[in-house]
Design a protein around this motif. Structure first.
Motif, PDB file in Angstrom:
ATOM      1  N   LEU A 174     101.769  22.966  89.078  1.00 36.89           N
ATOM      2  CA  LEU A 174     100.644  23.502  89.844  1.00 36.89           C
ATOM      3  C   LEU A 174     100.821  23.051  91.285  1.00 36.89           C
ATOM      4  CD1 LEU A 174      97.998  25.023  89.828  1.00 36.89           C
ATOM      5  CD2 LEU A 174      96.871  22.978  88.989  1.00 36.89           C
ATOM      6  N   PHE A 175     100.903  24.000  92.218  1.00 33.95           N
ATOM      7  CA  PHE A 175     101.146  23.713  93.626  1.00 33.95           C
ATOM      8  C   PHE A 175      99.879  24.015  94.414  1.00 33.95           C
ATOM      9  CE2 PHE A 175     103.678  24.954  97.632  1.00 33.95           C
ATOM     10  CZ  PHE A 175     103.660  23.654  98.109  1.00 33.95           C
ATOM     11  N   ILE A 176      99.244  22.958  94.917  1.00 33.19           N
ATOM     12  CA  ILE A 176      98.018  23.074  95.716  1.00 33.19           C
ATOM     13  C   ILE A 176      98.443  22.894  97.177  1.00 33.19           C
ATOM     14  CG2 ILE A 176      95.672  22.212  96.045  1.00 33.19           C
ATOM     15  CD1 ILE A 176      96.233  23.122  93.153  1.00 33.19           C
ATOM     16  N   ASP A 177      98.661  23.991  97.875  1.00 33.37           N
ATOM     17  CA  ASP A 177      99.266  23.965  99.201  1.00 33.37           C
ATOM     18  C   ASP A 177      98.218  24.132 100.296  1.00 33.37           C
ATOM     19  OD1 ASP A 177     101.214  23.987 101.190  1.00 33.37           O
ATOM     20  OD2 ASP A 177     101.637  26.117 100.942  1.00 33.37           O
ATOM     21  N   ASN A 178      97.970  23.054 101.041  1.00 29.59           N
ATOM     22  CA  ASN A 178      97.011  23.097 102.158  1.00 29.59           C
ATOM     23  C   ASN A 178      95.687  23.714 101.737  1.00 29.59           C
ATOM     24  OD1 ASN A 178      98.774  22.016 104.192  1.00 29.59           O
ATOM     25  ND2 ASN A 178      99.856  23.953 104.122  1.00 29.59           N
ATOM     26  N   PHE A 179      95.241  23.388 100.552  1.00 28.31           N
ATOM     27  CA  PHE A 179      94.042  24.015 100.015  1.00 28.31           C
ATOM     28  C   PHE A 179      92.872  23.046  99.885  1.00 28.31           C
ATOM     29  CE2 PHE A 179      91.460  25.711  96.467  1.00 28.31           C
ATOM     30  CZ  PHE A 179      91.045  26.868  97.099  1.00 28.31           C
ATOM     31  N   ILE A 180      93.156  21.777  99.649  1.00 28.11           N
ATOM     32  CA  ILE A 180      92.072  20.794  99.498  1.00 28.11           C
ATOM     33  C   ILE A 180      91.179  20.805 100.734  1.00 28.11           C
ATOM     34  CG2 ILE A 180      91.593  18.309  99.468  1.00 28.11           C
ATOM     35  CD1 ILE A 180      93.633  17.998  97.312  1.00 28.11           C
ATOM     36  N   GLU A 181      91.781  20.994 101.899  1.00 29.75           N
ATOM     37  CA  GLU A 181      90.990  20.962 103.133  1.00 29.75           C
ATOM     38  C   GLU A 181      90.040  22.149 103.283  1.00 29.75           C
ATOM     39  OE1 GLU A 181      94.932  22.063 105.728  1.00 29.75           O
ATOM     40  OE2 GLU A 181      94.582  20.092 104.917  1.00 29.75           O
ATOM     41  N   LEU A 182      90.153  23.126 102.410  1.00 27.75           N
ATOM     42  CA  LEU A 182      89.223  24.257 102.427  1.00 27.75           C
ATOM     43  C   LEU A 182      88.002  24.007 101.538  1.00 27.75           C
ATOM     44  CD1 LEU A 182      91.751  27.241 102.197  1.00 27.75           C
ATOM     45  CD2 LEU A 182      90.851  26.103 104.235  1.00 27.75           C
ATOM     46  N   ILE A 183      88.009  22.867 100.846  1.00 27.80           N
ATOM     47  CA  ILE A 183      86.936  22.525  99.917  1.00 27.80           C
ATOM     48  C   ILE A 183      86.057  21.451 100.565  1.00 27.80           C
ATOM     49  CG2 ILE A 183      86.441  21.537  97.639  1.00 27.80           C
ATOM     50  CD1 ILE A 183      89.238  22.509  96.790  1.00 27.80           C
ATOM     51  N   PRO A 184      84.746  21.592 100.505  1.00 32.43           N
ATOM     52  CA  PRO A 184      83.878  20.522 101.023  1.00 32.43           C
ATOM     53  C   PRO A 184      84.215  19.196 100.334  1.00 32.43           C
ATOM     54  CG  PRO A 184      82.586  22.474 100.516  1.00 32.43           C
ATOM     55  CD  PRO A 184      83.983  22.719  99.983  1.00 32.43           C
ATOM     56  N   VAL A 185      84.200  18.129 101.110  1.00 29.75           N
ATOM     57  CA  VAL A 185      84.648  16.829 100.612  1.00 29.75           C
ATOM     58  C   VAL A 185      83.930  16.407  99.322  1.00 29.75           C
ATOM     59  CG1 VAL A 185      83.133  15.362 102.015  1.00 29.75           C
ATOM     60  CG2 VAL A 185      85.408  14.542 101.362  1.00 29.75           C
ATOM     61  N   ASP A 186      82.664  16.759  99.183  1.00 27.41           N
ATOM     62  CA  ASP A 186      81.909  16.374  97.984  1.00 27.41           C
ATOM     63  C   ASP A 186      82.361  17.121  96.729  1.00 27.41           C
ATOM     64  OD1 ASP A 186      80.439  14.641  99.547  1.00 27.41           O
ATOM     65  OD2 ASP A 186      78.736  15.998  99.755  1.00 27.41           O
ATOM     66  N   ASN A 187      83.131  18.194  96.883  1.00 24.97           N
ATOM     67  CA  ASN A 187      83.569  18.989  95.743  1.00 24.97           C
ATOM     68  C   ASN A 187      85.045  18.798  95.385  1.00 24.97           C
ATOM     69  OD1 ASN A 187      80.997  19.943  96.020  1.00 24.97           O
ATOM     70  ND2 ASN A 187      81.577  21.978  96.696  1.00 24.97           N
ATOM     71  N   ILE A 188      85.748  17.965  96.128  1.00 30.10           N
ATOM     72  CA  ILE A 188      87.188  17.807  95.914  1.00 30.10           C
ATOM     73  C   ILE A 188      87.499  17.217  94.546  1.00 30.10           C
ATOM     74  CG2 ILE A 188      89.254  16.578  96.693  1.00 30.10           C
ATOM     75  CD1 ILE A 188      88.208  17.025  99.571  1.00 30.10           C
ATOM     76  N   MET A 189      86.779  16.198  94.137  1.00 27.20           N
ATOM     77  CA  MET A 189      87.050  15.569  92.837  1.00 27.20           C
ATOM     78  C   MET A 189      86.817  16.571  91.707  1.00 27.20           C
ATOM     79  SD  MET A 189      88.295  12.921  91.687  1.00 27.20           S
ATOM     80  CE  MET A 189      88.316  11.591  90.551  1.00 27.20           C
TER      81      MET A 189
END
Length: 126
Positions: free
Chosen positions: A25-40
């Motif tokens: 599973l390749f998560i490419d520059n995508f975490i930064e598109l998610i609000p910090v409270d929803n990353i986990m």
């Protein structure tokens, strides 16, 4: 057979991918598109898509490296604004923050690397 998934859209829940289906599973520059409270929550969903022994690859902008680049003026103002306020940008972590989140999910971090402003982390689901 092998099943690789590449996440770069707002399908955070990956409804089209069944549980325990992916070998990579390749998560490419995508975490930064998610609000910090929803990353986990997103990482937890993605973990369930991985088979045991599968690989998760995460890349993103490292906030510590970005801050250094801003302070040392190695980035010009337009570049800084594009990174911080570009389309969909919602959060910014650093390599160590993401490693902690992955380890909290009991994923084994195999590789972690910083290249310029970007981190790349490779973790495995035991």
């Amino acid at each position: 057979g092998e099943n690789k998934a590449y996440i770069n859209s707002m399908d955070v829940e990956m409804k089209s991918v069944e549980t325990n289906q992916c070998t990579e599973l390749f998560i490419d520059n995508f975490i930064e598109l998610i609000p910090v409270d929803n990353i986990m929550q997103a990482l937890t969903i993605w973990k369930t898509k991985l088979r045991h022994g599968a690989t998760l690859i995460v890349t993103g902008t490292d906030i510590t490296q970005l801050a250094k680049a801003i302070l040392t003026k190695t980035l010009k103002l337009p570049q800084i604004n594009q990174i911080l306020f570009g389309p969909g940008f919602r959060s910014c972590l650093n390599l160590d923050d993401v490693v902690v989140l992955l380890e909290h999910l009991e994923l084994k971090v195999v590789t972690k690397r910083l290249t310029d402003l970007k981190y790349t982390i490779i973790a495995e689901r035991p």
